[in-house]
Motif scaffolding. Structure first.
Motif, short mmCIF file in Angstrom:
data_model
loop_
_atom_site.label_atom_id
_atom_site.label_comp_id
_atom_site.label_asym_id
_atom_site.label_seq_id
_atom_site.Cartn_x
_atom_site.Cartn_y
_atom_site.Cartn_z
N VAL A 101 -22.28 6.17 -26.65
CA VAL A 101 -22.93 6.87 -27.64
C VAL A 101 -23.39 8.25 -27.06
CG1 VAL A 101 -24.54 6.83 -29.27
CG2 VAL A 101 -23.09 5.02 -29.24
N GLU A 131 -20.67 10.58 -26.30
CA GLU A 131 -20.00 11.33 -27.65
C GLU A 131 -20.82 12.07 -28.15
OE1 GLU A 131 -17.10 10.97 -28.45
OE2 GLU A 131 -16.39 9.15 -27.26
N GLU A 189 -20.63 15.41 -25.95
CA GLU A 189 -19.28 16.23 -26.30
C GLU A 189 -19.38 16.83 -27.48
OE1 GLU A 189 -16.11 15.90 -24.76
OE2 GLU A 189 -17.73 15.75 -23.12
N LEU A 190 -19.99 16.23 -28.69
CA LEU A 190 -20.06 17.01 -29.98
C LEU A 190 -21.36 18.24 -29.75
CD1 LEU A 190 -20.05 13.84 -32.24
CD2 LEU A 190 -18.44 15.50 -32.17
N GLN A 197 -19.12 20.83 -28.10
CA GLN A 197 -18.27 21.68 -28.77
C GLN A 197 -19.21 22.62 -29.87
OE1 GLN A 197 -15.92 18.16 -30.22
NE2 GLN A 197 -15.05 17.74 -28.24
N LEU A 200 -21.35 21.00 -37.63
CA LEU A 200 -21.03 20.11 -36.79
C LEU A 200 -22.41 19.64 -36.16
CD1 LEU A 200 -19.03 18.33 -34.97
CD2 LEU A 200 -18.99 20.25 -33.44
N ARG A 217 -23.94 17.13 -38.82
CA ARG A 217 -23.28 15.84 -38.92
C ARG A 217 -23.50 14.80 -37.84
NH1 ARG A 217 -18.63 19.14 -40.62
NH2 ARG A 217 -17.77 18.98 -38.57
N THR A 218 -23.55 15.73 -36.64
CA THR A 218 -23.85 14.74 -35.35
C THR A 218 -25.29 14.25 -35.50
OG1 THR A 218 -22.53 16.33 -34.01
CG2 THR A 218 -24.06 14.97 -32.91
N LEU A 254 -25.70 10.54 -34.86
CA LEU A 254 -25.68 10.28 -33.59
C LEU A 254 -27.10 10.91 -33.08
CD1 LEU A 254 -22.22 10.57 -32.15
CD2 LEU A 254 -23.23 8.53 -32.50
N ALA A 300 -17.20 3.89 -31.47
CA ALA A 300 -18.12 5.04 -31.43
C ALA A 300 -17.45 6.37 -31.17
CB ALA A 300 -18.94 4.77 -30.47
N ALA A 307 -17.16 9.62 -33.56
CA ALA A 307 -17.29 11.00 -33.24
C ALA A 307 -15.91 11.84 -33.73
CB ALA A 307 -17.47 10.85 -31.60
N ILE A 344 -16.61 12.92 -37.09
CA ILE A 344 -17.70 13.81 -37.39
C ILE A 344 -17.00 15.17 -36.74
CG2 ILE A 344 -19.57 14.72 -36.20
CD1 ILE A 344 -20.73 12.07 -35.61
N ARG A 345 -16.27 15.24 -35.95
CA ARG A 345 -15.39 16.36 -35.56
C ARG A 345 -14.61 16.83 -36.56
NH1 ARG A 345 -13.48 14.42 -30.59
NH2 ARG A 345 -15.65 14.16 -29.73
N VAL A 391 -16.75 12.26 -41.80
CA VAL A 391 -17.88 11.28 -41.24
C VAL A 391 -18.37 10.54 -42.41
CG1 VAL A 391 -19.66 12.94 -41.60
CG2 VAL A 391 -19.86 11.14 -40.02
N ASP A 440 -28.69 5.37 -38.37
CA ASP A 440 -27.59 6.03 -37.22
C ASP A 440 -26.83 5.26 -36.48
OD1 ASP A 440 -29.34 5.10 -35.00
OD2 ASP A 440 -30.71 6.38 -35.78
N LEU A 441 -25.94 5.68 -35.66
CA LEU A 441 -24.77 4.60 -34.77
C LEU A 441 -25.48 3.58 -34.15
CD1 LEU A 441 -21.86 4.13 -34.77
CD2 LEU A 441 -21.89 5.75 -32.83
N PRO A 442 -26.51 4.14 -33.17
CA PRO A 442 -27.06 3.05 -32.31
C PRO A 442 -27.54 2.10 -32.89
CG PRO A 442 -27.68 5.30 -31.47
CD PRO A 442 -26.83 5.34 -32.98
N GLN A 460 -25.19 -0.25 -34.66
CA GLN A 460 -24.67 -1.26 -33.60
C GLN A 460 -25.37 -2.44 -33.36
OE1 GLN A 460 -24.24 1.29 -30.18
NE2 GLN A 460 -21.74 1.72 -30.64
#
Lengths: 199, 178
Positions: free
Chosen positions: A112, A115, A118-119, A122, A184, A187-188, A192, B68, B72, B75-76, B80, B122-124, B127
């Motif tokens: 996680v 990722e 990475e986002l 970007q 972006l 959304r991230t 996350l 996950a 991601a 999201i990109r 999402v 959120d994702l964590p 999970q």
């Protein structure tokens, strides 16, 4: 034994609720899975090759322009184009591709975090597109337009209009990418969130 | 691992894998892609399983990691908002004409509410809740996520309270409706 908040019952109901998903992971074709794993590696290799070829084409065009250019400005523009394309290709190769990802067997918190990084990377690239994409190509564009302006006294209006159009296009690229970076990041952050700093 | 052994491995964890995929992806085509990605990751990682952890936590760890990465990617590509089914299909498995028992309906309604509330997390956090609902112990969740057991307990306690609120709300709505 059940929990006071009914968690165990909820878990049992959750596991039971997959009744509608009985077609998932049925009749697994192991040969197809193996073929897909190989295809994935080939896709990554061919994408890298495409990016390298695209940069090589622009570099070659710049060198040709420098070689056949009749004025010093065009020759300078050609060299600047080749160098600019090299800078763009270097940034894409260095920062555009994914960093080394943790193995799929790594703890999920590690994946996680990767990722998310990475986002963020970007978004940063999109945000700073003026620096690594527009700026390196700008000297070549300026040199070519100035040369055209000097060599065509009767058509200067057209050259200025074309230059203005190019500036507007590049400004649009910058604005569009900055907006994309902001979206972006939003959304991230929603999915996350940043891990809290220790202490 | 032979192909037969691989198929057997998937067979042993089919339900859990299906639930992970269903939770993370709503669109049928993208869900099939995610399913394939999970299979590929398991295939590639099979040699790394040395029995240091349980097979279940190993499989869940890989499935959640692939999911996950899938999120991601969504999201990109701005997908999402579509990753979880708008309405989880939890009430379609009764024989035709048979009236589902009230307690089963209640349980499914509770699951639906929790799934809805999960989408906002959120994702964590998701999970953690998904692993807990899957029946994993604190130690197993810690093993999958890499968090300390204390951290898992603290976070799950907070999340369970939030989700219990979702179920209470569901009950309140039913009372109001009646």
């Amino acid at each position: 034994m059940t929990t006071p908040d009914g968690w165990d019952e909820l878990g049992a109901a959750f596991r039971e609720a997959a009744a509608g998903e009985r077609d998932a992971f049925v009749d697994v074709d192991a040969a197809a899975v193996r073929a897909r794993a190989s295809a994935l590696a080939r896709t990554v290799r061919s994408r890298n090759l495409r990016e390298t070829l695209a940069a090589a084409v622009v570099v070659a065009a710049g060198i040709r322009l420098a070689w056949i250019g009749k004025s010093t400005l065009v020759q300078v523009g050609g060299v600047a184009m080749a160098l600019g394309a090299l800078v763009v290709a270097f940034v894409i190769a260095r920062r555009g591709g994914s960093g080394p990802a943790p193995p799929p067997t790594a703890p999920t918190s590690e994946v996680v975090e990767h990722e998310r990084a990475e986002l963020e990377r970007q978004a940063e690239l999109l945000q700073r597109v003026w620096l690594w994409y527009v700026a390196p190509l700008l000297p070549a564009i300026v040199a070519i337009y100035v040369d055209a302006f000097r060599r065509a006294p009767d058509g200067r209006g057209t050259v200025v209009a074309l230059a203005a159009g190019t500036v507007a296009f590049l400004a649009g690229v910058v604005v569009f990418n900055r907006r994309a970076a902001r979206a972006l990041r939003q959304r991230t952050d929603a999915v996350l969130p940043r891990a809290p700093r220790p202490g | 691992m032979t192909e037969d052994a691989f198929r057997a491995l998937i067979g042993r964890h089919r339900g859990a894998l299906a639930r992970v995929v269903r939770h993370y992806e709503a669109a049928p085509e993208a869900r099939r892609d995610l399913e394939q990605d999970v299979l590929v990751a398991l295939w590639r990682a099979q040699e790394s399983f040395r029995g240091e952890s349980s097979e279940r936590t190993w499989v869940l760890r890989i499935a959640h990691n692939v999911a996950a990465t899938h999120v991601a990617r969504a999201i990109r590509t701005k997908r999402v908002g579509e990753r979880v089914p708008a309405a989880v299909d939890v009430g379609t498995s009764f024989p035709e004409g048979a009236a589902p028992p009230d307690e089963v309906v209640d349980a499914r309604e509770a699951v639906r509410r929790v799934e809805e509330r999960l989408r906002a997390l959120d994702l964590p956090s998701r999970q953690l809740v998904l692993l807990a609902l899957e029946g994993c112990s604190t130690a197993e969740i810690a093993e999958v996520t890499g968090l300390t057991p204390t951290n898992v307990t603290t976070k799950l306690s907070r999340l369970r309270k939030a989700l219990a609120g979702a179920r209470d709300e569901s009950l309140a709505n039913e009372v109001e409706a009646s």
